[in-house]
Motif scaffolding. Structure first.
Motif, mmCIF file in Angstrom:
data_model
loop_
_atom_site.group_PDB
_atom_site.id
_atom_site.type_symbol
_atom_site.label_atom_id
_atom_site.label_comp_id
_atom_site.label_asym_id
_atom_site.label_seq_id
_atom_site.Cartn_x
_atom_site.Cartn_y
_atom_site.Cartn_z
ATOM 1 N N GLY A 232 0.795 -1.223 0.000
ATOM 2 C CA GLY A 232 0.000 0.000 0.000
ATOM 3 C C GLY A 232 0.820 1.262 0.000
ATOM 4 O O GLY A 232 0.280 2.352 -0.253
ATOM 5 N N ASP A 233 2.134 1.172 0.275
ATOM 6 C CA ASP A 233 2.981 2.358 0.245
ATOM 7 C C ASP A 233 3.025 2.940 -1.167
ATOM 8 O O ASP A 233 3.024 2.206 -2.163
ATOM 9 C CB ASP A 233 4.404 2.018 0.692
ATOM 10 N N LEU A 234 3.072 4.256 -1.253
ATOM 11 C CA LEU A 234 3.275 4.928 -2.528
ATOM 12 C C LEU A 234 4.774 5.006 -2.782
ATOM 13 O O LEU A 234 5.522 5.596 -1.981
ATOM 14 C CB LEU A 234 2.664 6.328 -2.506
ATOM 15 N N VAL A 235 5.221 4.419 -3.875
ATOM 16 C CA VAL A 235 6.655 4.320 -4.139
ATOM 17 C C VAL A 235 6.940 4.756 -5.574
ATOM 18 O O VAL A 235 6.052 4.829 -6.424
ATOM 19 C CB VAL A 235 7.167 2.874 -3.927
ATOM 20 N N GLY A 236 8.221 5.004 -5.814
ATOM 21 C CA GLY A 236 8.709 5.247 -7.154
ATOM 22 C C GLY A 236 9.861 4.301 -7.422
ATOM 23 O O GLY A 236 10.723 4.099 -6.557
ATOM 24 N N ALA A 237 9.869 3.696 -8.583
ATOM 25 C CA ALA A 237 10.925 2.746 -8.941
ATOM 26 C C ALA A 237 11.584 3.192 -10.236
ATOM 27 O O ALA A 237 10.891 3.482 -11.220
ATOM 28 C CB ALA A 237 10.353 1.339 -9.091
ATOM 29 N N ASN A 238 12.905 3.243 -10.223
ATOM 30 C CA ASN A 238 13.677 3.602 -11.413
ATOM 31 C C ASN A 238 14.518 2.398 -11.806
ATOM 32 O O ASN A 238 15.578 2.154 -11.232
ATOM 33 C CB ASN A 238 14.556 4.811 -11.130
ATOM 34 N N VAL A 239 14.018 1.623 -12.770
ATOM 35 C CA VAL A 239 14.695 0.403 -13.206
ATOM 36 C C VAL A 239 15.580 0.751 -14.393
ATOM 37 O O VAL A 239 15.070 1.181 -15.443
ATOM 38 C CB VAL A 239 13.671 -0.682 -13.590
ATOM 39 N N PRO A 240 16.916 0.585 -14.278
ATOM 40 C CA PRO A 240 17.808 1.048 -15.350
ATOM 41 C C PRO A 240 17.797 0.176 -16.598
ATOM 42 O O PRO A 240 17.889 0.681 -17.717
ATOM 43 C CB PRO A 240 19.186 1.049 -14.682
ATOM 44 N N THR A 241 17.707 -1.144 -16.439
ATOM 45 C CA THR A 241 17.813 -2.037 -17.589
ATOM 46 C C THR A 241 16.788 -3.157 -17.487
ATOM 47 O O THR A 241 16.125 -3.324 -16.456
ATOM 48 C CB THR A 241 19.222 -2.652 -17.670
ATOM 49 N N GLY A 242 16.687 -3.933 -18.581
ATOM 50 C CA GLY A 242 15.799 -5.081 -18.587
ATOM 51 C C GLY A 242 14.450 -4.785 -19.190
ATOM 52 O O GLY A 242 14.165 -3.678 -19.667
ATOM 53 N N LYS A 243 13.570 -5.794 -19.147
ATOM 54 C CA LYS A 243 12.245 -5.656 -19.728
ATOM 55 C C LYS A 243 11.389 -4.633 -18.989
ATOM 56 O O LYS A 243 10.467 -4.065 -19.566
ATOM 57 C CB LYS A 243 11.530 -7.011 -19.719
ATOM 58 N N LYS A 244 11.694 -4.423 -17.716
ATOM 59 C CA LYS A 244 10.900 -3.488 -16.912
ATOM 60 C C LYS A 244 11.593 -2.145 -16.759
ATOM 61 O O LYS A 244 11.280 -1.391 -15.839
ATOM 62 C CB LYS A 244 10.611 -4.094 -15.540
ATOM 63 N N ALA A 245 12.533 -1.825 -17.623
ATOM 64 C CA ALA A 245 13.273 -0.572 -17.528
ATOM 65 C C ALA A 245 12.331 0.617 -17.648
ATOM 66 O O ALA A 245 11.385 0.617 -18.441
ATOM 67 C CB ALA A 245 14.341 -0.516 -18.621
ATOM 68 N N GLY A 246 12.596 1.628 -16.830
ATOM 69 C CA GLY A 246 11.768 2.823 -16.840
ATOM 70 C C GLY A 246 11.453 3.285 -15.437
ATOM 71 O O GLY A 246 11.933 2.716 -14.441
ATOM 72 N N VAL A 247 10.640 4.327 -15.359
ATOM 73 C CA VAL A 247 10.219 4.894 -14.078
ATOM 74 C C VAL A 247 8.777 4.480 -13.816
ATOM 75 O O VAL A 247 7.900 4.711 -14.660
ATOM 76 C CB VAL A 247 10.357 6.426 -14.072
ATOM 77 N N HIS A 248 8.544 3.858 -12.677
ATOM 78 C CA HIS A 248 7.206 3.383 -12.314
ATOM 79 C C HIS A 248 6.830 3.986 -10.967
ATOM 80 O O HIS A 248 7.580 3.862 -9.990
ATOM 81 C CB HIS A 248 7.182 1.850 -12.221
ATOM 82 N N THR A 249 5.673 4.635 -10.921
ATOM 83 C CA THR A 249 5.173 5.251 -9.684
ATOM 84 C C THR A 249 3.792 4.712 -9.393
ATOM 85 O O THR A 249 2.911 4.740 -10.262
ATOM 86 C CB THR A 249 5.115 6.780 -9.816
ATOM 87 N N GLY A 250 3.599 4.218 -8.177
ATOM 88 C CA GLY A 250 2.290 3.686 -7.815
ATOM 89 C C GLY A 250 2.307 2.988 -6.470
ATOM 90 O O GLY A 250 3.220 3.172 -5.653
ATOM 91 N N ARG A 251 1.309 2.152 -6.269
ATOM 92 C CA ARG A 251 1.112 1.456 -4.994
ATOM 93 C C ARG A 251 1.839 0.119 -5.037
ATOM 94 O O ARG A 251 1.708 -0.650 -5.993
ATOM 95 C CB ARG A 251 -0.391 1.261 -4.764
#
Length: 464
Positions: free
Chosen positions: A381-400
């Motif tokens: 439930g925490d609001l987080v931001g993830a910055n994935v540098p490489t791979g299939k999930k690369a990118g910035v993801h913000t959410g729960r």
């Protein structure tokens, strides 16, 4: 007001003084300057709130803001605005998504589990339904949840902004306008009056927002006179029904007995439904009345209005249809000069569960859950931001975030759920508070919602 006069603006930023007392909201550009100069710090990520380090409420001139609420079954629109001489300028828009359906389903499942355990003699549990009574004003938990979450956000807004007054839709339609309003005829029939909008809202509720003859839904609906006016019919509510355009044109001025001569069962049903009243408006709008009583208890000035007036206001300003713009148009107003371009969508998610097991189809435990809810410093439930540098999930993801004991988390964003994000790429933005947050642009399609009766979901048809 012309449609071109409406304009979209950036949502305001809520401001607190150094003692956490609310000040007037400011423009995002001013908030950025205050943060860059070191005069303010971030007090909350979503909604964005800053706290000044060098100012108190006693040193400031506070004009205040107002809050308007458009209560709904699944979604409630909340608007924060300033008003000068009847002209409203929206500052912040919030759409609250309720989870009343989930609460209802879980309570039903629990009831079924308990009923089966009693009937199968698996464990004795005496029935208790005969010795329990409901207090006056009791609402089902799925309905009470809507009132509680709305009041929770009203309280939050009051702690972030100097709210001086509130507006709320107390009923879906004003039953007094149905009888006191003049008949729909001439110019009033074509352009619509406030009483006309109350009539339309009443008929939408009474006929289930569908054609009375073929049952078509999600199509333009006309006001149809069961007994045509050209044959002596009146504009009474009991002589009005909803009809899609093909049925309305086919029926025209034909007597309904002749039009439905091959469908006697439908004829009987329509005539009976036309004569029957909708029922007590307070019962139909029980949640709205409970919310109004809760708002009155805050001590602030609370103005009430009907859904028919909201539609009438929105048709005059040429605003598109959305929950938040409906909220902005609640009550008495002259015009709306601006509204936020972005809507904050707040989804009620709950705070998890105390249950540490999963049950099978019969209500018995089949799987044990971890006893510790926090993993690597994060909680579901925490609001987080993830910055994935490489791979299939690369990118910035913000959410729960949904934590996993493996250290690879799932993040639900506005675009969907991204699975298997390693915890080292995740940073905390805001602790879980029982809600999930996303944003979307405000409604912009105004071609469908043109002023006049068509803007209320009707076309100016009907037999004459």
């Amino acid at each position: 007001m012309s449609e071109g006069a409406n304009r979209e603006v950036h949502p305001v930023v809520f401001v607190l003084d150094k003692h956490d007392q609310p000040l007037d909201p400011c423009h995002p550009a001013r908030a950025r300057r205050l943060l860059a100069a070191g005069r303010a710090v971030v007090a909350r990520h979503t909604p964005f709130v800053i706290r000044l380090k060098d100012r108190t409420a006693a040193d400031s001139t506070i004009q205040g803001v107002q809050v308007s609420i458009d209560p709904g079954s699944k979604h409630t629109g909340i608007a924060v605005f300033t008003e000068h001489g009847g002209d409203r300028s929206g500052g912040y828009a919030l759409q609250l998504d309720h989870r009343g359906g989930q609460i209802r389903d879980k309570l039903t499942a629990r009831s079924q589990y308990r009923r089966r355990r009693r009937s199968k003699n698996l464990r004795y549990r005496a029935p208790r339904f005969k010795n329990r009574t409901k207090p006056k004003g009791w609402l089902a938990p799925s309905l009470q949840h809507r009132v509680d979450t709305t009041m929770s956000w009203v309280g939050r807004l009051r702690s972030w902004a100097p709210v001086t007054a509130m507006h709320v839709e107390k009923v879906a339609f004003d039953t007094h306008a149905l009888s006191a309003g003049k008949p729909l005829e001439g110019v009033d029939y074509q352009q619509g009056t406030l009483a006309g909008y109350e009539v339309r809202e009443y008929l939408l509720e009474k006929w289930g927002r569908a054609c009375a003859y073929c049952g078509a839904q999600n199509v333009p609906l006309n006001l149809d006179h069961l007994h045509a006016r050209s044959r002596g019919g009146s504009d009474r509510i009991s002589n009005l029904a909803l009809a899609c355009i093909p049925c309305n044109q086919t029926k025209n001025a034909t007597p309904i007995q002749e039009f439905l001569t091959t469908r006697p069962a439908l004829l009987t049903k329509i005539l009976k439904q036309a004569k029957a009243p909708l029922g007590d408006a307070a019962a139909v709008n029980a949640t709205r009345w409970a919310l109004w009583r809760a708002l009155e208890a805050t001590g602030l000035a609370v103005a009430t209005a009907s859904g028919g007036r909201t539609k009438w206001n929105r048709s005059r300003t040429g605003a598109p249809k959305s929950h938040t713009l409906d909220a902005l148009h609640v009550g008495d107003l002259e015009t709306v000069t601006a509204w936020p371009s972005i809507v904050l969508v707040v989804k009620a998610t709950g705070r998890g569960t105390y249950c540490r097991t999963r049950t099978d189809a019969y209500g018995f435990p089949r799987l044990r859950l971890p006893r510790i809810k926090q993993v690597k410093g994060f909680t579901t439930g925490d609001l987080v931001g993830a910055n994935v540098p490489t791979g299939k999930k690369a990118g910035v993801h913000t959410g729960r975030v949904a934590v996993r004991s493996t250290g690879r988390f799932n993040i639900t964003t506005r675009h969907g759920t991204v699975q298997g994000i390693h915890h080292r790429h995740v940073r905390l933005l805001q602790r879980a508070d029982g809600y999930g947050y996303t944003t979307h642009p405000e409604a912009r399609d105004r071609s469908v919602f043109s002023p006049g009766p068509e803007g209320s979901g009707f076309h100016a048809g009907g037999n004459r």
